[in-house]
Each structure stands twice: as C-alpha cells, then as structure tokens.
Design a protein around this motif. Structure first.
Motif, PDB file in Angstrom:
ATOM      1  N   TYR A  57       1.227  -0.892   0.899  1.00  0.00           N
ATOM      2  CA  TYR A  57       0.139   0.060  -0.412  1.00  0.00           C
ATOM      3  C   TYR A  57       0.769   1.082  -0.289  1.00  0.00           C
ATOM      4  CZ  TYR A  57      -2.925   3.675   1.640  1.00  0.00           C
ATOM      5  OH  TYR A  57      -3.510   5.028   1.288  1.00  0.00           O
ATOM      6  N   GLN A  89      -4.135   0.030  -9.999  1.00  0.00           N
ATOM      7  CA  GLN A  89      -3.003  -0.589  -8.590  1.00  0.00           C
ATOM      8  C   GLN A  89      -3.348   0.367  -6.918  1.00  0.00           C
ATOM      9  OE1 GLN A  89       0.195  -1.218 -10.473  1.00  0.00           O
ATOM     10  NE2 GLN A  89       0.098  -3.149 -10.969  1.00  0.00           N
ATOM     11  N   LEU A  90      -3.287   1.646  -7.143  1.00  0.00           N
ATOM     12  CA  LEU A  90      -2.858   2.382  -6.180  1.00  0.00           C
ATOM     13  C   LEU A  90      -4.389   2.613  -5.365  1.00  0.00           C
ATOM     14  CD1 LEU A  90      -1.079   5.582  -7.540  1.00  0.00           C
ATOM     15  CD2 LEU A  90      -0.510   3.788  -5.242  1.00  0.00           C
ATOM     16  N   HIS A  91      -5.362   3.173  -6.014  1.00  0.00           N
ATOM     17  CA  HIS A  91      -6.464   2.899  -5.538  1.00  0.00           C
ATOM     18  C   HIS A  91      -8.136   1.880  -4.998  1.00  0.00           C
ATOM     19  CE1 HIS A  91      -8.496   3.575  -8.800  1.00  0.00           C
ATOM     20  NE2 HIS A  91     -10.177   3.426  -8.172  1.00  0.00           N
ATOM     21  N   ASN A  94      -9.343  -1.822  -4.374  1.00  0.00           N
ATOM     22  CA  ASN A  94     -10.305  -2.467  -2.855  1.00  0.00           C
ATOM     23  C   ASN A  94      -9.067  -3.605  -3.298  1.00  0.00           C
ATOM     24  OD1 ASN A  94     -10.670  -4.012  -0.749  1.00  0.00           O
ATOM     25  ND2 ASN A  94     -12.833  -3.268  -1.052  1.00  0.00           N
ATOM     26  N   ASP A 149      -9.842  -7.294  -5.755  1.00  0.00           N
ATOM     27  CA  ASP A 149      -9.757  -7.609  -6.604  1.00  0.00           C
ATOM     28  C   ASP A 149      -8.744  -8.264  -7.048  1.00  0.00           C
ATOM     29  OD1 ASP A 149      -7.626  -6.145  -8.834  1.00  0.00           O
ATOM     30  OD2 ASP A 149      -5.606  -5.052  -7.461  1.00  0.00           O
ATOM     31  N   HIS A 165     -12.327   8.286  -6.062  1.00  0.00           N
ATOM     32  CA  HIS A 165     -12.947   7.207  -6.710  1.00  0.00           C
ATOM     33  C   HIS A 165     -13.592   7.032  -7.830  1.00  0.00           C
ATOM     34  CE1 HIS A 165     -10.059   5.637  -2.951  1.00  0.00           C
ATOM     35  NE2 HIS A 165     -11.366   6.063  -2.230  1.00  0.00           N
ATOM     36  N   ARG A 223      -5.790   4.061  -0.921  1.00  0.00           N
ATOM     37  CA  ARG A 223      -6.605   2.934  -0.983  1.00  0.00           C
ATOM     38  C   ARG A 223      -8.227   2.321  -0.811  1.00  0.00           C
ATOM     39  NH1 ARG A 223      -3.185  -2.779  -2.387  1.00  0.00           N
ATOM     40  NH2 ARG A 223      -4.399  -3.370  -4.331  1.00  0.00           N
ATOM     41  N   ARG A 224      -9.302   1.963  -1.700  1.00  0.00           N
ATOM     42  CA  ARG A 224     -10.245   2.064  -1.005  1.00  0.00           C
ATOM     43  C   ARG A 224     -10.491   0.029  -0.178  1.00  0.00           C
ATOM     44  NH1 ARG A 224     -13.922   3.154  -6.250  1.00  0.00           N
ATOM     45  NH2 ARG A 224     -12.501   1.333  -6.864  1.00  0.00           N
TER      46      ARG A 224
END
Length: 1002
Positions: free
Chosen positions: A59, A89-91, A93, A97, A737, A962-963
């Motif tokens: 993260y 990839q950054l945000h 879930n 994923d 988002h 990140r979600r």
C-alpha cells in the motif's frame, strides 16, 4: 488509538520508500536500486505486517517517486525494467481485486529482485550482445555532411555559376540555399533533441513528429531524391574522367556514352563498398575528406601564385581588382542563364545536410550528434562556397581562348574586348564569335587550372563526387528500410528486410542502385540537378518553426521548374491521400512535450491521433464549479492551463428531483453568458441528479465527443470537511474514486480565502466544494415560487488572483510521487502565460541526506530531458522526520469526530455491522495500518509552511487513499492536513499514471 508522535519511538523515516532515482544512461546509480524496495516501504527491511496483523502489504510503497524507467521506452541490456504502478493498483480494493499480485514474498519478509547496482551492471555486461560500430558527431555527422555538400557542384559548376550570376548574386544563391537548409537543420535538430532517435534518419524524425501521413509521403520522396542524387554525383565524376580522357586523346564511344559507361562502372563499385558494411564505408569517407582538404589547400595556394603564360592564356591572372569588379555583376548566357536557373543547379549541393541524420541508427548519441554535426557542417561549407566563389571570380576572367598567340598587339589595343586587355591579352575574336573554350564561363575545370598542382584538384573532384555518391547510396536505403518496416504503403515491405549484425538493407541497396543507374543514363548533369532540387525542396517540409523555410521552398520550386514542381506535389498528394485514407494504426509516442511546437500546440493531423500520441497531450479539463460565477478562481486557473486551445468544460450538478424549474436552473444561458463576458473559452454543462456523486459520475462518463473528451477533473477542496457531516465527507471522496476508476487525472484547488466568492444565488450553489455550511447530500431545489425570484442576469465579474499579473515569486512544485508527469506539466503550462512568466518554478523532491547532491543531479537530468526549462531543484531530506507533537494532536482531534464511538460494554463483534451502516467511521485498525501516511501528510504540511510560505502557487502530488484500506473520511483528512493554513493557493494533483511527458520518439 492515538497516532504515534516523536516520543512514542515511531519514526516516519522508517516508512519512506527506498526507490532512488536513476537517469544516467538508464542504469541504476551508485548506491543501488533495491528491486524489492519498489514494493517495500520500510528502510529497515521489516514487513508491512509488523504494524498490525491485518495490515495489507503493497500500500504505502505504491506511491513510487519519479524514476527514469517510468518514462523510458527501451530496456537496458541485462537488467529488469521498472514499471510505475497503475492508478488502479493504487486505489483499488485489494479484497476484491482479481488482478495478480504485484510481487511474491520470500522467506524472511524479503522480496525477490536485485539488491544493488553492481549486480545490475555485472549482469548487463554478461548478457549484453555484440554492439555494432557507432559513430560520434564529427565522423558520423559533420564530416559526412560536409562531404555530401562538397560534391560535384563545388568543383565543376561553382565557377560557371559565378560567371553567370556574378559574385554578388552567387553569394545570394549560396546564402539563400544555406538559409533554407539552415532552417531545415534547426528543425531537424529540434526534433532530434526532443527524443531518442533510432534508425530511419529523416523519415523517422518527420514521421514521429508530424505523424505517418506527412512522414510517409515525405520520407518516400526523400529516399527517392537521395537515389537520384547518387546519379548526379556519379555523373559528375564520370564527366571529369571523360574530360581527362579527351585531353589525352582517349575516347571509348563518344562524349555522352563515355559518361554512361564510366558512371555505371563507378556506381557498381560504390554498391560493393556500401554492401560491405558501414565500417568500410566510413573508412572510405575519411580518406575522401583528407583528399578534399589537401585539394582545397592546393587551390588556395594556386590563387596567390604568379600566373604563367599558359594560365594567362586560359584566363587566370591572379588577384585583380578589375577582374573582381567585372565578375561581381551578372552576365547571363545560354538557356539556363537566369537567377533561378543557376539556383536550381546549385541547390542540390546544399542538400547534403541530412547525410548524418540519415544514418541515425549508426550514431552513438543521435540527440547530440545530429544538431552539433549538422549545424557545424552547414557553417563551414557555406564559408567554403563563399570563399571559392570570391577567389575564382577575382582571379579568372569569364572568357579566354587558351591560345598563347592571343597576346594584345599595339595596333589592336583600341578594339580589344574584355578585362584581359589590361593585362596584355586579346580574346576579342573568341568572345565575339562565342567560341571561347576557357575562362570560368566555359571551362568547368577552372579550379584545376588555377591550382598549384592540377592533379590534386582532380583528386579532390574524385573525392567529393565519390564521397557524396557513396553517402547518398547509403542514406537512401536506410531511410527506405524504416519506411518499409512501418508498413505505410503496400508492396514495399520486401525491401525492408535487414541482414547481418547492423541490419543492413541489402535489398534497399539494390533498389537504389537500379534507380541511380536509370538516371545515370541521362548523362547530363545540368538536367539531373533541377530534378533533385524539386524533390529535395518538397521533402524539406516542416511545421510552424520552419514556416519561413517551407514557404521559400514552395515558391522556389515553382520558380525553378513549374512542371517539375507540379509533378513533385502530385506525388506528395497521392502518397498523403493514401495514408489519410488508410489511416495506419501506428502509435509511435512522441518527443518531449515541452518543445515549443509540441506542448503548446496539438499537432495531430487528424483526430485519430489526439489521444493516441503522447505528444498531443494537453489537459482536457472537466471543472466541477457549480455555477461558474460562484467559483471564478477555479475557472481562471483552468483557463490558464487550457489557454483557449484545449477542451474546458464547466459543470454544475443540481441535486434535486427532476422538474422543469430545476432543469432550467441547471441549463440556464446565464452561465454561458458569464463565461463569454469573462472571455473564457469553455463549454458549460449542467445536470440534475438526486445525489452529487451520481451527477458527477454521469458527467465523467458522458462529457465530450468521441475522442475529444476530458482527461482531467478539477474541483475545489471541501473546505468545511472538519465541521460537515461525516456522510458529506464520505461522498466527496467517492467522487475522487469515481474519477480514478475512469482513468481521469484529478486536481483539487484549495485557497485560504475559499473559492466561493458569490453568495447571491445560494439556491443552486453546490456548497460541497469549498463553500457553504450545508451538507453535500442535503441540497434541494427551490420551490417554483423561489425560482421565479431568481435573477436571470449574469453574475458580476469578480477579479481573482489568477487573473492578475504575478510578481517575481515562485511556483513551488512538490514532485513527491510519480503520476505520469502531470504534476510537472501543469506548472510548465502556467509559465507559458504572460501573467505567470515572471514566476520561477522550483521543484522539490524527497531524498536522503547522504545522497542529496547526487539525487539533485539525477532529477535535473530527468527534467532536462523533458526540456521543461526548470533549473531549480531542491532535495528535501527532512520530509521523513516526525511531525511536531502539537500538529499530530491537532490531527487526532479532527479524526475524533469520525472515530468509532465504542462504549466499555461494546465488543469488537459489533464493529462490522455498524461500519456497514456508517462507512465513514474510522476504526483503530484503520489508523494503525495508515499511520505512516497520516504522519507523512502532517509532516508535509510543515515542510510546505517552511519552504513555500511566500510562493505564488503550490503544486503538490496528491496522495491516494486505497479503497478497503483507507476510509474515505481519513483520506479527506489527509488532504486537509496536507493543505491546511497555507497562505498561497494549493493545487493538489494526481495524474492517471499515463505518461504526459516523455523524451522518447518511439
């Protein structure tokens, strides 16, 4: 749970990403690049899991700092390529994923990968294959261009052109030709320094800059022109050999057929040299260059030597002022006797400036070699042409008989014609009868006659003609091969195949040989030269930077030979029309955005390249303003980016149920009227939705037309996030988002005084963005009675800081995480505006104390490749320190409003249901897993207060929450902590991680 402060023993430095920059030659720098550090945030090697049992790895570290590999399109031999993590990839879930993991853990919490630059370099040396011979700027470009310019025209036609046009107009012809080729050289240099140049020379540069339509048509003509130039130089060589044979009484067939025979034999020998490889061809060029230098010296020495009777009979009298004065003015003779007739014959000699660029694939560093070598070649060859024209015109008369008995008799002194009369020679008879065989107007070998030793001039002619022919014979196949590999035209791919370690285009050599042989059969130099002039002038097309050169080229084409110009243009239009019709699916990338004609203008030929080519990237902005008049500062800032050239859409979301009055409120013409009065080129779009988030989502998906659609979302900061309802804060971050999911870049503007400057129409001002105390989800439409009282007059024009001419302050850019370059692109676009031109851009990056200077040089080198013009870089070594305890406590107090209110009787089993009902709740586990980033935002605010207190504008890379890991409310508090209490406006920027800056052509 409370966030740790300095006294707790938790140090922010332990959480920094160990990802040193590396730009020099795309290799890891000393000190090493830890491949595992790309996905680890802890410098001490501990795993993320050590912070909590439920902590999620991957993260913190995905916020990768800027790196050379992120913008490079090629890999270094023997080393794995680094890739920037995607915005997804950054945000995303991580619990839902489905994509494969970014890395695999090994024993001991370590990650697989190389640990140091020594291993990278060792592996590179072991695995790098054989590298073919590469040339520097002197041998590879300058000498090659000079040899190609010093061709047959210099030795065999320049004296004759001087006789026809006079010294004065000959200089004009030379300087005009040099002006055209100089502009072309500058354009070539600009393109070459914008990116990495590969094989294909001129075609590669033009096609990767202007697109396949113009690149393909011009490249094909240019390759053909080079093939014809082989014939021109070979015919010049054959003409010299034929003249030597005639002087010695040797004739094979007749004067014309002898040229054909000698020419075919010569070009066949040159073909053998070129097919033997570039190393042999280069050695031959060095030999030719030395021979020409000796012949020049021999000529200059000959001009100052006393004239013998034999030379005087041929018109040479050494330097005489009367001869210079007589030869300074023109004296046109014959069918070609005109200014443009002489220009058409001379101009091909100047077209050799691209000989070095045409072998770009064989140069060590084309971005340096092409500009330096080309411009130096143009300068020195221009000087040499001017000197030879002046000296030959000062020493030799126009007409002479060559007969020793034509001395001036005392009885005929009054009837003598010509300048030679003053020096005891009478050439009146041959002048009147036009039977003179010597003098610069009749004798093409005048330079040999003048020189101290005539055979050396003959050797120079051989060297100049053969070197030029050889250079063209090598250039044409190289250009044509690249064109064939791009598959722009049918039926030519056969000639693109390469052979051997240097990928030699042997089939292209044979094709060039056939074309050259066909034109050699013409056997007339003065006929071949104008043909080449038109094709070279046509292929010297360039865009805005070379508008003058382009106009001159087109005008001169028609003044030279109008029918040949029409043929050349016809060929161009046919080829151009074909590529426009076929629309080849190519994506070559671009040169760097910051060049004056790449970043400031969209140069796509058609809309199909607007988004495919990075070179055409400009922020196409969707601005969430509410009514535009309520956010004039945001509108003015975005207008500075778009400059009236890019798409700008001001959008307003009215949260209410659909009704005629509400629709009228959203789509009222008053908004467009206000924008027009403010002289802002922008579209306006209002929508009606039950919730702000759904309305914005509709705009994000539906805005634009085809490929002309927004790529950046700009909005104001939620100023009252600390006092507003938790649900409002949660929904605000949901908009971010949504934008990230749709691959938008996101920018948030925060100003200390706020953005909401107008309170006259609160009934449909969206208070969610930097204004109003109301909650985002509680805005309702006014009743019909209220609506009728709303004025339809445009709102007043309020002045903002972004409309004023800025003082000599700074634009401080904190490039802390690599988002594709949008963080750097926006300040560059700002400085292109007059009102911001006086501001100095400072770039701040994170770094380590022991490597501060090294990292500074690396960032400067990377920015220099982008050609942004930013020279002030500061490495912040203190951003990893712990924030002040009072600032941490302030953050804790704000977080307290959103914390889970847990009574002593409650247990953890009740947490999930409550968190599902109230998703804005921040749990202890959330704080624990995100404590490093929370501390980082607090510390960054302290850094901004220290370094940028007096800046005109602060632009900083926006963090990403990140979600599933970071609650929306905590993410909003990060943004608040990062930007709070700052005097200058703060623009938080996050690109979509696709490159908007690049230094590669392909």
């Amino acid at each position: 749970m409370e966030l740790p402060i300095a006294s707790d023993g938790v140090h922010l430095a332990a959480y920094r990403t160990r990802l040193p920059l590396s730009v020099a030659n795309a290799k890891a720098t000393a000190g090493g690049f830890d491949e595992s550090g790309y996905y680890q945030c802890y410098g001490d090697g501990s795993s993320v899991a050590s912070l909590g049992s439920d902590a999620l790895t991957g993260y913190e570290t995905l916020d990768a700092p800027p790196h050379y590999d992120f913008y490079a399109n090629t890999e270094v031999w023997g080393r794995r390529r680094r890739f920037r993590p995607s915005l997804y990839q950054l945000h995303a879930n991580p619990e839902v994923d489905s994509r494969p993991p970014l890395y695999e853990e090994t024993t001991g919490g370590k990650m697989e990968g190389k640990d140091s630059s020594e291993e990278d370099e060792k592996e590179e040396k072991e695995e790098q294959p054989f590298e073919p011979t590469r040339f520097g700027w002197v041998q590879g470009v300058m000498i090659r261009c000079m040899l190609n310019i010093w061709g047959v025209i210099l030795f065999l036609r320049l004296p004759w052109i001087t006789a026809q046009a006079g010294i004065g107009l000959t200089w004009v012809i030379i300087l005009l030709s040099s002006c055209i080729t100089g502009i072309t050289g500058l354009s070539t240099s600009a393109i070459a320094t914008n990116g990495k140049v590969k094989g294909g020379g001129t075609y590669f540069l033009i096609s990767r800059s202007l697109g396949p339509e113009l690149g393909g048509s011009i490249g094909l003509i240019f390759a053909f022109a080079n093939a014809v130039a082989v014939a021109m130089h070979t015919v010049g060589f054959a003409e010299t050999v034929r003249d030597l044979m005639v002087e010695n009484g040797a004739v094979m067939v007749d004067r014309t057929n002898d040229i054909r025979i000698i020419g075919i034999i010569t070009v066949t020998c040159l073909l053998g040299i070129s097919m033997a490889g570039m190393s042999w061809e280069s050695k031959a060029q060095i030999l030719f260059f030395l021979v020409i230098m000796v012949s020049f010296a021999n000529y200059i020495v000959g001009t100052i030597m006393p004239a013998s009777p034999q030379k005087q009979a041929k018109g040479f009298f050494s330097y005489k002022a009367d001869i210079f004065a007589a030869n300074f003015v023109p004296k046109w003779q014959g069918p070609d006797g005109s200014f443009f007739g002489m220009f058409s014959i001379f101009f091909p000699s100047a077209t050799g400036i691209l000989a070095g660029a045409n072998i770009s694939g064989d140069l060590k560093n084309p971005t340096v070699a092409i500009p330096r070598g080309t411009m130096m070649a143009i300068f020195w060859t221009t000087i040499s042409y001017l000197v030879i024209s002046a000296t030959i015109g000062s020493c030799v008369v126009r007409d002479a008989s060559g007969v020793l008995n034509d001395t001036l008799l005392p009885s005929s002194s009054g009837d003598c014609v010509g300048e030679a009369c003053q020096y005891g020679w009478d050439f009146t008879e041959c002048i009147n009868n036009k039977t003179c065989t010597y003098g610069i107007n009749n004798y093409y070998q005048s330079m040999s006659m003048v020189s101290a030793f005539a055979p050396l001039i003959t050797a120079g002619i051989f060297g100049a003609t053969l070197s030029s022919a050889l250079a063209c014979l090598v250039s044409a196949p190289k250009v044509f091969q690249c064109l064939c590999k791009d598959n722009l035209y049918p039926l030519i791919g056969f000639f693109g195949k390469g052979y051997g370690k240097n990928d030699e285009p042997l089939r292209g050599y044979l094709l060039t040989y056939i074309i050259a042989a066909c034109f050699i059969l013409i056997a007339e130099l003065n006929t071949i030269a104008p043909i080449i002039s038109n094709f070279f002038l046509c292929s010297f097309y360039s865009k805005w930077l070379s508008l003058l050169g382009s106009v001159c080229s087109v005008v001169i084409m028609f003044l030279l030979t109008w029918w040949a110009a029409l043929i050349a243009f016809g060929v161009v239009f046919v080829l151009l029309g074909y590529t426009l019709y076929k629309k080849p699916a190519v994506n070559w990338g671009s040169s760097v955005q910051a060049s004056s004609y790449n970043i400031a203008l969209n140069q796509c030929v058609g809309l199909n390249h607007v988004e495919d080519h990075v070179k055409n990237y400009r922020p196409q902005c969707l601005v969430l303003t509410g009514p535009p008049s309520s956010r004039p500062a945001l509108v003015d800032l975005v207008a500075c980016f778009t400059k009236g050239l890019s798409l700008m859409m001001c959008c307003n979301v009215v949260t209410a149920g659909p009704s005629p009055s509400v629709v009228e409120m959203a789509s009222s013409d008053r908004h467009v009227t206000w924008l027009n009065q403010r002289k802002v080129r922008s579209f306006y779009r209002g929508v009606v939705a039950t919730e702000l988030g759904s309305g914005v989502n509709m705009l994000l998906q539906a805005a634009g037309l085809g490929r002309i659609r927004p790529n950046v979302l700009l909005m104001g900061f939620k100023k009252h996030c600390r006092s507003d309802t938790p649900q409002a804060a949660y929904n605000y971050i949901g908009i971010l988002h949504d934008a990230f999911d749709l691959q938008y870049g996101v920018c948030i503007l925060r100003m200390k005084e706020g953005l909401d400057v107008s309170h006259t129409s609160q009934s449909h001002v969206n208070p969610g963005f930097d204004g109003g105390q109301e909650s985002i989800n509680t805005i309702s439409a006014p009743s019909p009675i209220q609506t009728t009282s709303i004025s339809i007059e445009p709102a007043p024009q309020t002045s903002t800081v972004f409309q004023k001419k800025q003082e000599k302050k700074t634009i401080d850019v904190y490039w802390l995480s690599d988002d594709g370059g949008l963080t750097l692109l926006l300040p560059y676009l700002l400085t292109r505006r007059k009102r911001w031109a006086r501001c100095k851009v400072r770039v701040f990056v994170g770094g380590e104390t022991g490597k501060k200077e090294q990292q500074k040089e690396e960032v400067l080198a990377l920015i220099k490749k982008f050609r942004l013009g930013f020279h002030d870089v500061e490495v912040l070594t203190d951003i990893h320190q712990n924030p002040k305890p009072e600032n941490v406590r302030h953050f804790e107090n704000i977080v307290g409003r959103f914390r889970l209110d847990k009574s002593p009787k409650q247990d953890s089993d009740s947490d999930p249901p409550q968190q599902q009902e109230e998703p804005w709740i921040i749990t202890d586990q959330d704080l624990e897993r995100n404590q490093a980033k929370s501390l980082r935002q607090i510390r960054l605010n302290e850094v901004l207060q220290d370094y940028s207190r007096d800046a005109a504008l602060i632009i900083i890379t926006m963090p990403v929450g990140r979600r599933g890991v970071c609650p929306n409310t905590l993410y909003l508090l990060w943004l608040d902590a990062l930007s709070r209490d700052l005097r200058p406006p703060v623009l938080m920027v996050r690109g979509n991680h696709e490159n908007v800056l690049t230094f590669y052509c392909q």
